[in-house]
Scaffold this active site. Structure first.
Site, short mmCIF file in Angstrom:
data_model
loop_
_atom_site.label_atom_id
_atom_site.label_comp_id
_atom_site.label_asym_id
_atom_site.label_seq_id
_atom_site.Cartn_x
_atom_site.Cartn_y
_atom_site.Cartn_z
N GLU A 1 -1.04 -3.93 -3.31
CA GLU A 1 -0.03 -4.62 -4.13
C GLU A 1 -0.46 -4.67 -5.60
O GLU A 1 0.35 -4.49 -6.49
CB GLU A 1 0.16 -6.04 -3.59
N GLU B 1 4.91 -13.60 4.73
CA GLU B 1 6.01 -13.16 3.87
C GLU B 1 6.81 -12.07 4.59
O GLU B 1 7.83 -12.35 5.18
CB GLU B 1 5.45 -12.67 2.52
C1 RAM Z 1 5.99 -10.70 -4.18
C2 RAM Z 1 5.74 -9.29 -3.72
C3 RAM Z 1 6.99 -8.47 -3.65
C4 RAM Z 1 7.76 -8.58 -4.94
C5 RAM Z 1 8.04 -10.03 -5.24
C6 RAM Z 1 8.76 -10.21 -6.56
O1 RAM Z 1 6.50 -11.44 -3.18
O2 RAM Z 1 4.84 -8.70 -4.61
O3 RAM Z 1 6.62 -7.15 -3.45
O4 RAM Z 1 8.95 -7.85 -4.88
O5 RAM Z 1 6.85 -10.74 -5.29
#
Ligand code: RAM
Length: 909
Positions: free
Chosen positions: A745, A474
């Site tokens: 996260e 990502e």
């Molecule tokens: C995931 C990650 C990222 C967030 C998006 C919406 O890819 O948690 O940090 O901003 O979702």
């Protein structure tokens, strides 16, 4: 040092920058003085030629004596600066008493190539049919040339489609990684400038070499493993500008006379790692004598040059090295190096193994509950680096075009006969080379570790763009994450150029209808855009950079983008003043989400309408700062309508809110949408909600950053401190207790039973929840700015809040004016535990003033630097307010403040 002096000269935030792209560079300096309360009353700035001779006829710009207190970001306004022009500059200042400084030391800046017409070189790519453009290997390009005269100055200007690394006469040019950096490549591609005067050989043969890899331009990007997102051919554009001693000039540019081959990098991908076969090294490939007869030809590539911009932020480079803290043997039998820190960058190896030995390093963030190497959360990112030895002695290697996010490194292929000496491995920590500017510390070790984790989250994710995560497939520039973290980021590190560059990309990728992509640079679907709290980065980030650095230019540059975003929101709802349509991430990863959902329980239209109001209010302030009075008036009206519509839709006249989540209370309180009794009641309800959870939060990306602020500002600071110090799940310190060295996260990235939240979306280096850092600096240590009276810390606000849960807290910030410090400590003089005395230490840099608020202190009981509070040097005024707070007006200087009276601001008092 009572004399007035000048230090820290910077141009566009950097010391002696090379390759500036702005035609109106801005100069900043700091004052030094041993005296208290020093303000600049005037400056005199001179810009001259590169010789540093400021005699009259050498001057390019001379401001004369300007009556002004501006010492930050003074804009060049002399004759037009030319491409490649190198200038010297110096400044002198006067203080408010008329004392004059000496001239500062001489500093320099140099312009880059400013116009498309400066480019005579061609975009070049290997001849098709000879090297497959889709080959995984690196391409090596070279050109030998003769220099027939004495060289006085040599510069390379280079960029590429894909990553490039340069060599000149066998030496690496510069130490920048992942050039040309990641921008919105369809609209903007950066050019780097290098001083290669010391590498070029006068009156001799020379050669320049470039290695090209896929990089962000055409490698795997975004989680679906897309490739070739921007184009399907790698290419180089380069000009070597030679200035000879006799004044003549010559340009050696990329053109079809260059030669190409493949190199020892057999594969390199940002997510997957790199494979390097040292047996394929072509020794001396960037030296003049190298035989390139069997290399293939090159052709021109038709690619735009009007998208070129000079590098705008600091480069990515290796910033520090870490050594493994231990070597583990896992239950599954793997040999694993523990770096002791979740870091981003790569591993450097020093090997002495037989030819053909392949050593593979795999990278992971955590071990599983049994202590085994765990890569599930990397999803499709392989993070695997293989080096194949050429043999015959010591070899060193680190990947060129790939970075990894990891704490643990599994070593494969190590010969059984050879003991693995961890000293052969070094972690190379890489990120944008932003200066560290902030420090926070307190008496609580776990909070200090939290601050450490926040800083490391920023290091790992400020790698040219603000990424969400640095390890899985990502690593994208999520706008929401950047927005929630920007204020914290601007404490820890100097991030103005970093965010300016990224915001220029946001503007470039913004849709015609004003919509803002979820990620910048935009690499997702066209329609992946415009979620509340994500798209609002378009307004919140420039405003925050302005606040923290006093940088008006970023507001000017982003003005249309900010306005387009607010207009975009306005066009969404079926009610013009509510935002109740469209896709929203909501309170992402909040704990009140339904089972199996990432989206918290707070209604999305409530969040969206709050952000509608907030972005509009910031845009009004922006218009005011820039003197755009018509816009200011029109959008103020809009703001009022939105704020009113919000109340009608979501709040009863008695002050009940339609939604019953923590975040639903936090946003209106934080954004000032409620006042008076309604505000009081809402804050009390929020406090109740927190208490009902046994002092725990339930918030996600949207509510978390503001939670403690809102509590503190509404009279519940002790509750905010309690939340921040909570150690069991869910809390900030829960991950710290679990051994985290960065921010996770998910609150439950690793659950109390040791299992993982999921493989699916579970980063252990994700700065969003680290946005509490801002509260640690501003609310706990009390280091803040006065937005209305002096952005950029020209006017400092000190509001230290003692709390008996801590015995001291201190913060420091190297601002544009110099170091600011706010520290407090509590001393329990009589040992009874309930009436400690507070003391404070403040440092205020020259050319700023501060207002300090000391609750529970009075003039009679307060001493400043050993003097009565109202008589001490540097104290401009001392006043007590009705609430029992002592307010000190302070000029620059260092202040030690003691209060001979127990502080009532203590928890439980
Ligand atoms: C995931 C990650 C990222 C967030 C998006 C919406 O890819 O948690 O940090 O901003 O979702």
């Amino acid at each position: 040092m009572s004399t007035l002096g000048i230090t820290k000269l910077t141009c566009e935030y950097r010391s002696e920058p090379l390759g500036l792209g702005t035609e109106r560079p801005r100069f900043s300096w700091q004052l030094t003085s041993g005296r208290m309360h020093v303000l600049q009353s005037a400056y005199h700035l001179q810009v001259a030629g590169e010789e540093g001779d400021f005699a009259g006829d050498h001057l390019i710009w001379d401001t004369g004596v300007v009556d002004s207190d501006q010492s930050v970001l003074v804009e060049y306004a002399g004759a037009a600066l030319q491409s490649g022009q190198r200038c010297s500059w110096r400044v002198k200042v006067w203080d408010q008493q008329g004392q004059e400084s000496e001239w500062s030391d001489t500093s320099y800046f140099e312009m880059g190539l400013l116009r498309t017409s400066d480019w005579s070189a061609d975009w070049i790519t290997p001849e098709p049919g000879m090297i497959d453009p889709q080959a995984e290997e690196e391409f090596l390009l070279r050109k030998a040339f003769h220099v027939s005269k004495d060289v006085r100055k040599a510069r390379i200007y280079a960029t590429s489609l894909g990553f490039y690394e340069l060599e000149l006469n066998g030496e690496r040019v510069g130490d920048w990684a992942f050039t040309p950096g990641w921008t919105s490549y369809r609209h903007r591609l950066q050019v780097q400038a290098y001083d290669v005067t010391d590498l070029i050989r006068s009156r001799a043969d020379n050669a320049v070499g470039a290695a090209l890899a896929n990089g962000w331009y055409k490698g795997n990007l975004a989680w679906e493993n897309h490739r070739n997102l921007y184009g399907d051919q790698r290419a180089l554009l380069l000009q070597l500008h030679l200035e000879y001693a006799d004044g003549s000039t010559e340009i050696i540019g990329s053109d079809p006379s260059w030669k190409a081959s493949t190199g020892p990098v057999r594969m390199s991908e940002i997510y997957h790692g790199e494979t390097y076969d040292a047996r394929l090294e072509a020794g001396g490939w960037s030296q003049p004598g190298f035989d390139d007869a069997d290399w293939t030809g090159m052709v021109k590539l038709d690619h735009a040059k009007d998208i070129l911009v000079m590098q705008e932020n600091e480069p990515v480079r290796v910033i520090q090295d870490l050594k493994p803290v231990t070597v583990l043997r896992t239950p599954e039998g793997d040999t694993v190096l523990d770096m002791g820190q979740n870091m981003v960058g790569c591993m450097h190896m020093r090997l002495n193994l037989p030819a053909g030995t392949a050593i593979t390093l795999k990278h992971a963030e955590v071990l599983d509950s049994r202590g085994n190497f765990y890569t599930g959360n990397l999803r499709k990112a392989k993070q695997s680096v293989t080096y194949i030895c050429k043999g015959g002695g010591e070899e060193t290697y680190e990947p060129h075009f790939s970075f990894q996010g990891f704490r643990y490194v599994k070593v494969e292929g190590w010969p059984d006969a050879e003991p693995l000496n961890p000293d052969r491995f070094t972690g190379r920590v890489m990120h944008t080379d932003m200066p560290q500017t902030g420090r926070f510390e307190c008496s609580h070790e776990l909070l200090n570790q939290l601050q450490h984790n926040i800083e490391w989250g920023q290091r790992g994710n400020f790698l040219d763009i603000p990424t969400d995560c640095p390890q899985r497939d990502e690593r994208l520039g999520w706008t929401g994450d950047a927005q929630v973290f920007v204020r914290t980021a601007a404490f820890n590190f100097g991030v103005a150029p970093f965010f300016s560059k990224w915001l220029h990309d946001l503007k470039a990728d913004q849709r015609e209808d004003g919509g803002v992509p979820h990620v910048i640079p935009q690499v997702l679907d066209d329609n992946a855009c415009s979620s509340a709290a994500w798209g609002d980065a378009a307004v919140i980030c420039p405003w925050t950079i302005y606040l923290c650095y006093g940088d008006k230019r970023i507001l000017e540059e982003q003005y249309d983008s900010m306005k387009a975003w607010v207009d975009h929101i306005r066009a969404q709802g079926d009610n013009e003043y509510l935002w109740n349509t469209g896709f929203h991430f909501g309170d992402w990863l909040a704990l009140d989400a339904k089972e199996g959902s990432y989206v918290g329980a707070t209604p999305r239209d409530l969040i969206a309408t709050c952000f509608y109001a907030y972005s509009t209010s910031l845009f009004v302030k922006t218009a005011e700062v820039l003197g755009r009075t018509e816009d200011a008036a029109a959008y103020r009206q809009l703001y009022e309508k939105v704020a009113e519509a919000f109340l009608i839709e979501f709040v009863t006249p008695g002050g009940r809110l339609a939604a019953h989540t923590q975040t639903a209370m936090i946003l209106p309180l934080m954004f000032g949408l409620v006042e008076g009794e309604v505000q009081r009641r809402m804050a009390a309800t929020l406090a109740e909600y927190v208490k009902e959870q046994n002092h725990h939060l339930t918030t996600g990306f949207v509510g978390t950053p503001y939670l403690c602020h809102v509590l503190t500002e509404n009279g519940y600071h002790d509750l905010a401190v309690k939340l921040a110090m909570q150690e069991d799940y869910p809390s900030w310190l829960y991950s710290v207790k679990q051994g985290a060295t960065t921010i996770w996260e998910h609150w439950d990235g690793i659950k109390p039973d040791g299992s993982f939240w999921s493989d699916d979306m579970n980063s252990y280096n994700h700065y969003a929840f680290g946005a509490i850092g801002d509260w640690l600096y501003r609310a706990v240590a009390g280091l803040d700015l006065n937005e209305a009276e002096g952005p950029g810390y020209k006017r400092i606000r000190l509001r230290p809040r003692t709390d008996s849960a801590l015995s001291y807290a201190k913060a420091a910030l190297d601002s544009m004016y110099g170091t600011i410090r706010s520290e407090w400590s509590l001393t329990d003089v009589d040992g009874d535990g309930d009436s400690p005395l507070a003391s404070y230490e403040f440092e205020i840099p020259p050319n700023t003033t501060a207002e300090a608020e000391l609750p529970g202190a009075s003039i009679a009981t307060t001493q400043v630097n050993g003097q009565p509070a109202d008589q001490a040097s540097g104290v401009l005024s001392a006043k007590e307010d009705d609430a029992g707070t002592l307010k000190l007006e302070l000029g620059s200087g260092i202040y030690r403040v003691t209060v001979q009276q127990p502080s009532p601001a203590l928890s439980g008092a």
